[in-house]
Design an enzyme around this catalytic site. Structure first.
Site, PDB file in Angstrom:
ATOM      1  N   LYS A 254      57.110 -28.934  38.302  1.00 60.67           N
ATOM      2  CA  LYS A 254      56.204 -29.953  37.792  1.00 60.67           C
ATOM      3  C   LYS A 254      55.234 -29.414  36.752  1.00 60.67           C
ATOM      4  O   LYS A 254      54.902 -30.090  35.782  1.00 60.67           O
ATOM      5  CB  LYS A 254      55.428 -30.587  38.954  1.00 60.67           C
TER       6      LYS A 254
ATOM      7  N   GLU B  93      46.013 -31.791  40.724  1.00 60.82           N
ATOM      8  CA  GLU B  93      45.829 -32.868  39.761  1.00 60.82           C
ATOM      9  C   GLU B  93      44.708 -33.810  40.181  1.00 60.82           C
ATOM     10  O   GLU B  93      44.380 -33.924  41.366  1.00 60.82           O
ATOM     11  CB  GLU B  93      47.114 -33.694  39.617  1.00 60.82           C
TER      12      GLU B  93
ATOM     13  N   HIS C 143      53.125 -40.460  50.723  1.00 67.40           N
ATOM     14  CA  HIS C 143      53.724 -40.209  49.406  1.00 67.40           C
ATOM     15  C   HIS C 143      55.235 -40.400  49.386  1.00 67.40           C
ATOM     16  O   HIS C 143      55.913 -39.976  48.444  1.00 67.40           O
ATOM     17  CB  HIS C 143      53.369 -38.803  48.902  1.00 67.40           C
TER      18      HIS C 143
ATOM     19  N   ARG D 117      68.285 -36.687  38.729  1.00 68.94           N
ATOM     20  CA  ARG D 117      69.365 -37.101  39.628  1.00 68.94           C
ATOM     21  C   ARG D 117      69.302 -38.604  39.809  1.00 68.94           C
ATOM     22  O   ARG D 117      68.413 -39.269  39.278  1.00 68.94           O
ATOM     23  CB  ARG D 117      69.202 -36.414  40.986  1.00 68.94           C
TER      24      ARG D 117
END
Length: 651
Positions: free
Chosen positions: A116, A200, A235, A297
């Protein structure tokens, strides 16, 4: 086009790929672990090869065995599905080195987007907006905590590898940062083999909107519109839909343009998803979305895109992998109607969504629903088992209708008609979420489920008439159409009136006593409780209560909720199991971390150990104050109900 492919996956995605391959005339090879020997995908494939023991690390994650199986069966290509090895660039290179084709992007593209932090730096260079945060290499606690302070709380700690909410923690208090970081790193290490994280800024009113992209080896790249995946817990996505509610053309144009730009930046080929976090505090705006990550994917929620576009994304994957150009240009891709998907899991919503196991003794899906199209992507069939080794998804139910309102109501109705017995499932929770006022109105944000969890997971109480129907079904008393002749039904006859049969069912820890009498009109009179003067509940042959009997149990269905009652063996006394002095495992799992010791005095709610199950960590806390007499050791694999902690007896 290929003549034969191997599917390096299991469950519903393997079944889904097999169905498209059959339609295209492509033979399929399934791989399976010892635990999946009789699984549905194994039964459906043209060939099947065992690749190892039940643990995924020794089977579905063993790339060498999978490649050997492909070569042994003369498969030309390997389709990875999603999860497992689908985003492993080393596996892609091994596949290609073996002379096989990987149905997916290049190893270079996977590497570019697989971490990421690196992906966000790449997107910044490509002009794609990214969430403010720290994406560097430093992993020391002091450094990351300092960066979190600079970003400003609340912050989100995220594993730099993988996805699915694993290795992710929301931190609102600086004092909680060290423990949250340690937990995220442990979970990331267990799930992805990489404990590194990034930090973040947490968007306060976030929506999760993603764009389906597709590229080919001829330089083409297109989008297939957006999906909204904001209905999440921990999440992890629960309900997905397409298009996103409240989406306007200006924001859609900006978001899809950014997604295609991201795909072109890495010369992407195959199916992929660009995920954005959106600030929905003022509606959907073209300047309020940021790149989160790219999934290189196929996604679990891809059916909603297929339903609104009429595109078979697996067929596109196979055609692109075979070297063909994309079947449609951007102008030829259109969307119509609305599609909603619900993920049906074996889990207990009333126990904070703990994963469940069990054999599916009874499994019934509706054939269709009114005014909408129903699609069911199931990875299991009746009598199959849900094991602790893999993700506990049973099926996905998807509904497509002209409007969002019709699609939601159609999906809720389909869930209410679904019957499952043998494992605890989330049917009732999904239905209540679909009919929640905020969800129905499109007031979505990723914290919706968390805010309303108590209401959404509250099951309807078992009504007396349903309990009576369950008693009748397990009583053994006669219920024929004509019992006026006492010799035609001996069980219903007595010298001075109807013969009463005593019956007991067990609801949780509570015994439900009842007396049953057959009546002359063929009905059964059920007296609940000990009050002989109480008015009986009459159960007739045409009683509408839905139920399923299975060994030692009966499950009663009411809407989308189900209640399972134990049916005691009349020839065997039930054994007492456990006591208040013992804390037992709520599910099968691995004791990952022990946080208390023998002879330690603990308080109610204090964390005692961390149990890892389904690749997620679950903290086990003390149910009351006490002194620890025994506690499980780290690294111990335990079964459901195994003793984890024994407390000293109170003096």
């Amino acid at each position: 086009m290929f003549e034969k492919i191997l599917i390096a996956n299991r469950g519903e995605i393997a079944v889904r790929i097999i169905r498209t391959a059959r339609r295209l005339g492509i033979a399929t090879v399934a791989v399976y672990s010892d635990a999946d020997r009789d699984a549905l995908h194994v039964r459906m494939a043209d060939q099947a090869v065992c690749i190892g023991p039940a643990p995924a690390s020794e089977s579905y994650l063993d790339g060498d065995r999978i490649i050997a199986a492909a070569l042994e069966t003369a498969a030309q290509a390997i389709h990875p599905g999603y999860g497992f090895l689908s985003e492993n660039p080393d596996f892609v290179e091994k596949v290609e080195d073996a002379g096989l084709i990987f149905v997916g992007p290049s190893s270079q593209a996977i590497r570019a987007m697989g971490l990421k932090d690196a992906a966000k730096r790449l997107m910044e260079k490509a002009g794609v907006p990214v969430v403010p945060g720290y994406h560097g290499d430093t992993q020391a606690l002091v450094a990351l905590a300092s960066k979190a302070n600079e970003i400003g709380y609340p912050v989100l700690i995220k594993a730099r590898a993988g996805g699915g909410g694993k290795g992710m923690r929301l931190v609102s208090d600086p004092d909680a940062f060290p423990d949250a970081l340690a937990a995220a790193q442990r979970e990331a290490k267990a799930a992805f083999g990489d404990e590194r994280v990034l930090v973040e800024k947490y968007i306060q009113t976030p929506r999760h909107i993603e764009v389906q992209v597709f590229g080919d080896s001829h330089g083409n790249a297109v989008h297939l519109f957006e999906r909204d995946c904001s209905a999440q817990r921990r999440h992890q996505k629960v309900i997905e839909e397409a298009p996103a509610p409240g989406m306007n053309e200006e924001t859609r144009a900006a978001m899809t343009e950014a997604a295609v730009k991201a795909a072109r930046a890495i010369s992407y080929s195959g199916a992929g998803t660009i995920e954005f976090i959106v600030d929905a505090s003022e509606g959907l705006r073209p300047d309020r979305f940021w790149f989160m990550e790219m999934n290189t994917r196929l996604q679990v929620e891809h059916p909603v895109t297929e339903m609104i576009t009429g595109v078979d994304l697996v067929e596109w994957q196979l055609r692109v992998a075979a070297g063909e150009p994309l079947p449609r240009t951007q102008d030829e891709i259109t969307a119509s109607g609305h599609a909603v998907e619900a993920r049906l899991y074996a889990e207990d919503a009333t126990r904070d969504f703990l994963p469940a196991t069990g054999t599916l003794h009874h499994l019934r899906f509706p054939d269709n629903i009114e005014a909408a199209r129903l699609r069911i992507d199931a990875g299991v069939a009746e009598k199959d088992a849900i094991t602790p080794f893999y993700d506990p998804m049973i099926a996905k139910l998807i509904v497509h209708a002209p409007t969002r309102e019709e699609a939601i109501e159609g999906l809720a109705g389909a869930l209410e008609k679904t019957e499952i017995a043998g494992s605890t499932v989330n049917l009732g929770f999904l239905t209540r979420l679909l009919r929640d006022d905020d969800f129905s109105a499109g007031r979505l944000e990723t914290g919706l489920i968390g805010r309303k969890q108590d209401v959404l997971t509250k099951t309807a109480p078992l009504k007396a008439r349903h309990l009576a129907a369950a008693i009748a079904a397990t009583s053994g008393a006669a219920s024929s159409e004509d019992t006026s002749d006492p010799f035609s039904t001996i069980s219903g006859y007595g010298h001075f009136g109807p013969l009463l049969h005593k019956r007991t069912l067990v609801n949780g820890e509570e015994a439900v006593e009842a007396r049953v009498a057959a009546q002359a009109d063929g009905a059964l009179a059920i007296h609940l409780g000990d009050d002989e003067a109480s008015r009986p509940i009459i159960v007739r042959r045409d009683d509408p209560t839905r139920f399923a009997s299975w060994p030692g149990h009966i499950t009663v269905f009411e809407g989308a909720d189900a209640l399972t009652l134990k049916v005691p063996d009349r020839l065997q006394a039930a054994e007492e199991s456990g006591s208040g002095d013992r804390l037992r495992a709520p599910m099968p799992g691995l004791v990952k971390l022990v946080r208390a010791s023998v002879n330690e005095t603990v308080q109610k709610g204090q964390p005692l150990l961390v149990l890892e199950a389904m690749k997620m960590e679950h903290t086990i806390t003390a149910p009351h104050d006490g002194v620890v007499a025994e506690i499980a050791t780290e690294g111990l694999q335990v079964n459901d109900g195994a003793m984890l902690v024994r407390f000293q007896e109170a003096e």
